[in-house]
Design an enzyme around this catalytic site. Structure first.
Site, PDB file in Angstrom:
ATOM      1  N   CYS A 149      44.294  42.323  43.115  1.00 15.87           N
ATOM      2  CA  CYS A 149      45.138  41.209  42.671  1.00 15.87           C
ATOM      3  C   CYS A 149      46.288  41.686  41.781  1.00 15.87           C
ATOM      4  O   CYS A 149      47.276  40.988  41.612  1.00 15.87           O
ATOM      5  CB  CYS A 149      44.262  40.189  41.942  1.00 15.87           C
ATOM      6  N   GLY A 209      38.689  47.446  44.014  1.00 18.68           N
ATOM      7  CA  GLY A 209      38.125  46.420  43.163  1.00 18.68           C
ATOM      8  C   GLY A 209      38.961  45.155  43.228  1.00 18.68           C
ATOM      9  O   GLY A 209      40.105  45.155  43.693  1.00 18.68           O
ATOM     10  N   CYS A 210      38.391  44.061  42.738  1.00 19.21           N
ATOM     11  CA  CYS A 210      39.096  42.773  42.833  1.00 19.21           C
ATOM     12  C   CYS A 210      40.314  42.745  41.917  1.00 19.21           C
ATOM     13  O   CYS A 210      41.389  42.294  42.322  1.00 19.21           O
ATOM     14  CB  CYS A 210      38.159  41.619  42.529  1.00 19.21           C
ATOM     15  N   PHE A 211      40.174  43.243  40.689  1.00 13.57           N
ATOM     16  CA  PHE A 211      41.343  43.253  39.793  1.00 13.57           C
ATOM     17  C   PHE A 211      42.448  44.164  40.321  1.00 13.57           C
ATOM     18  O   PHE A 211      43.622  43.780  40.322  1.00 13.57           O
ATOM     19  CB  PHE A 211      40.943  43.642  38.371  1.00 13.57           C
TER      20      PHE A 211
END
Lengths: 348, 348, 348, 348
Positions: free
Chosen positions: C156, C151-153
């Site tokens: 990051c 996932g993006c979170f």
């Protein structure tokens, strides 16, 4: 009318200045009698802010040219440093000065010098200023002569945290505030870094680890809790004009749950017109308080039982600055604190 | 108080509905007594628009459940079609209906059918509606029972052009209006085409060559000039919530200059509280009228002597819709047209 | 050419789908051979995304109509649930499936059910999926058949934290991540809550205390540290299309300073083409990695000696999704991981 | 490689400069060998534009310190005035100068002086410059030494209008162009008027009646039609970074319909890689050409039979400036004009 007080707005060419003007349009007991603007003295208000052109406002003047004996209250919307120099001159001549700058927020002149990089020249006046976090200063604000309005981040941080600290529900150590702000917080100035093209379509943190509002938060937390505190504050700038969020993950004292925190906030603000604890699970949004003097807040259960997430939103220019300034003046006069400030959030 | 009129807002879950609510907060002679919402009947106002949660507004109801004999005025913020069906039921029971939809704007039912793709079911009522371009309808609005508020593009186009046409300064043929609007004009609905990700960081024209507001403009131009007219109107959607610009390149009548046009506008609106002809050379900006009921306009010399450029700006939700609706009701009651509407543009 | 691999993009009508298309335009060893779109099968690519109209792409098809034996790799840009159902059918026929959904990220099917509210129907396949946080999975990605993109979170968050955890520089407990994301992360759909008018000019947190990406972060932290972890994650939605920030206040292990953290990150990523540890004091900005596959990060001294602030930025659609998916495929093939991905941030 | 040409970017600290850098990243026959920046000489490229930090670009220099004999082509991204002064020095030493400023666009030095308020010091060089509206200048561009790239408004206006004028389909008189532009068109500079807070959430016209690009449009229309022309051009600034629309209501020559115009455009651009005439009724959107060198256009029937509406969109920084500059250089070298420029629009 005899009972209309006369206000001067110092620094009327900036955003907090014009926000005072906007809000005073609907104030029943306060009218604008003078405007000042450092570099724009002599200009018409409508040339500085075109949205005010039809109001019949006075032209901008140098503050030295104002007949201060005709003024009841000065709203000082000046940069720090310039603010103290001006206020000290005006203070003897007016009933009240409401300072929106940082110059009288920190009680300790050494701390001021450390944070703002310049000596505070009037430490004796510093001691007389009332720190105007309105909901927490109603008594000291009564008949206050010099009111230091809190910074926007301290306002949005302290309103949700102070009840929790006072009620001994959360740990004082490890207060880590992550914040979001709109661009108006940086003021009105020609700056490449503030240009549309540099800021649109992106976001970034700033003042990381050393934002000037952090010691101000410390000071008030210490005043309420009696404990030495060093908060962590990381603001982020996002592409919108107005609005502020603070999100704080707090450690619960033993035996406490997030709902105790919600109840604490509800009790603390049950008689406050501008602070709303939202329904359980409802997330505060900046757009719903936009242009209003309101603060929406809520507490959420985090993924571990011993932490909770506290979120609050304000409009940085209104409750975070000019709106709270007027609220403070209302309180100083014994008026309904709502005067001139009863607009709803500007949405959509 | 006996002299406070009671208002119902029909369609309070849409943007023009909540804008009526926002504006009525400061109206001294009008209060909200009922709210309706088609699909959201039974919900609290604060659940539909979180910025209104603290106001103590009535819950949303089905319009059929309202006790209409207790209502003085209905502001109908409904989709066209639904609006006429509802209004015809309510009209016998209230003193005034202010319709913000398109249903009673076009006098000719055949034209309505042609433009809106549905038969107009109440042509006899159509004839009784007053077209409420406020500054041009003060007399017919007095004691009006049914007021049809103009579309946003017609408002922003006609206000600057009507004086020029009436004073015979510009050609009626070849009126080509290029317009810009914020996204709130499209209403509040779930639509991929209106999603943030599809609209941010770009712009596009829409309704090219056939926008529904064009025949409405024709109708009023013809009424004022007596000449058959077909305006060209090209709206563009840009990434902002509120605001509208119309830019029209006009052909001057022989011997006329752009300054004659400025003088015509200044004369036409010298007693109008909401319309300002800006200083020579000053360009109208939507942000300066944002959230206000104001219209700023100006005329500029074009590069050829026989054409001029006429520019006007409004907030599409306020002067373009809900603000003008309240202004019209004020006029219908013989009140100061400014009641509830004297806020300045929300900037920044 | 014989050595050009053929790719199918499943779910080409969504934003991660079109981002794969955009990135593959410049990939020297991979070409698009098929596109699918659930509800838009039969449409031309240019009707679904007008920016692709001139590319000569295949029309969108139902995935069942694709001749899978002609396809080397499928990029599955489908909603969770739909993704696993489709992938299980395709997997036997192609060399590689790169899944951009959440369906194969969590190793534990019970956790999947708990988080996503549906049974995982293919736990045996789940075990075979390689979790593709590229910089931390180069070896397992070699010749991988099924790649689960993070996932993006998590991307990051984990990129900056994993080296610090692995090097035992920070405490595993009390990881509190505050995040900001652009709106594209919510996908392409008709939704009132995602409309421009609801999102412009404001910000808010969402998924507070229960965001689905938090258990995914836990899983990887536990894998690296061997310690049970429960991170706190609070995402905030701000008015921009692309971009993500994670800001984490970390507790330093005894004797460690923030510069040790910077050195750890620099060492960890010295050979990574897409990850940059910025100069001391330089704050990462989302706009500088916009549209690129890059991650910028930095560490800052906090106000107390025993905490530091770790900030990272990515483009949620690129390194946070489609870009990393292609990077993963490159790694699976033994190619330079940079292929097709060497564009700089799209600024301004 | 011997056949890689070496480019210098003059004015690399501005937006058109960094756009050249961005685009040249994927150019197979051109590489950046030098960068200049007036006030930022000595700085690293990554300090000026953080998105370029990892590229290994040369530091910014004063242009006088560059060894020009090592440079094949200079892309001059300088302000007008400064541009001519620099170019005249460089021109003898390099094969090609591509000027993105206004200094060599107008053939008549008196007109230049009139429009730009300064004497043109090199009228003899002016005559040698090729006006690089690429699609209309392929032959003169071959082996051109000095290329004057068109302004963004002329590019977006002339591309759709020139075929119609050349095919004698529309009247030359009464060309009234209404245009929209993103903020990057104003350049990179510290300016209150360009700050985020002044520009967000609003729109306004500028340069009304006297925009500098209007005489440039006249010049080319006259060159193609042989008729003296004075176009009307009204640009509007809206809150987005990139993108441009021109909307022109045109008077059709007798017997012509809007579809004749569409056919004319389709014929004119059938072999052009960057210009697309959209499907009937499809409206061009700036977001679909964002970051690309493309121009989308279409023609629409207006409400009267004798007028039509012509709409075109470009990215003002790409096809409107830096992209066209590279396209022009490609043409000057006899290369495929697509080199380095084949990216699709950056959406979402």
């Amino acid at each position: 009318m005899a009972n209309i007080k006369k206000a001067a707005v110092l620094g009327a060419s900036g955003y907090t200045g014009v926000e005072v003007i906007r809000l005073l349009q609907h104030h029943p007991k306060l009218e604008i009698a003078a405007l000042t603007g450092h570099s724009r003295a002599g200009e018409r208000a409508g040339d500085v802010f075109a949205n005010t052109a039809h109001l019949g406002l006075p032209d901008l003047q140098d503050w030295k040219d104002i007949s201060w004996s005709d003024i009841d209250v000065a709203f000082a919307c000046l940069p720090h440093g310039a603010s103290q120099e001006t206020i000290v001159e005006i203070l003897p001549h007016v009933d009240t000065v409401v300072d929106l700058s940082a110059d009288f927020r920190l009680r300790d002149p050494d701390l001021y010098e450390n944070v703002y990089g310049r000596t505070h020249n009037f430490p004796e006046i510093l001691e007389t200023a009332v720190y105007g976090l309105s909901e927490w200063a109603r008594e000291p604000l009564a008949n206050a002569k010099l009111i230091a309005c809190p910074g926007c981040f301290p306002t949005c941080t302290l309103l949700p945290l102070l009840p929790l600290l006072k009620d001994d529900l959360i740990e004082t150590s490890s207060l880590a505030v992550s914040a979001i702000t709109g661009v108006t917080g940086a003021g009105r100035k020609a700056s490449l870094g503030l240009s549309f093209t540099e800021l649109a379509e992106g976001a970034h943190a700033y003042g990381v680890g050393n934002h000037r509002h952090a010691p101000e938060i410390d000071q008030i937390v210490e005043r309420v809790t009696g404990q030495k505190t060093t908060v962590s504050l990381t603001p982020h700038l996002v592409p919108m004009n107005r609005g502020m969020i603070t999100t704080t993950v707090v450690s619960l004292k033993k035996g406490r749950g997030y709902n105790d925190l919600r109840e604490s906030l509800k009790a603390a603000y049950q008689n406050s017109k501008f602070v709303t604890v939202l329904s359980e699970g409802e997330v505060p949004q900046t757009r719903h308080v936009r242009g209003s003097n309101r603060c929406h807040m809520n507490v959420f259960q985090d993924r571990t039982a011993d932490t909770a997430i506290v979120i609050a939103v304000i409009d940085n220019l209104t409750k975070g600055s000019s709106g709270q300034a007027i609220q403070n003046y209302n309180l100083s006069q014994g008026w309904d604190e709502n005067l001139g400030l009863d607009m709803i959030g500007f949405f959509p």
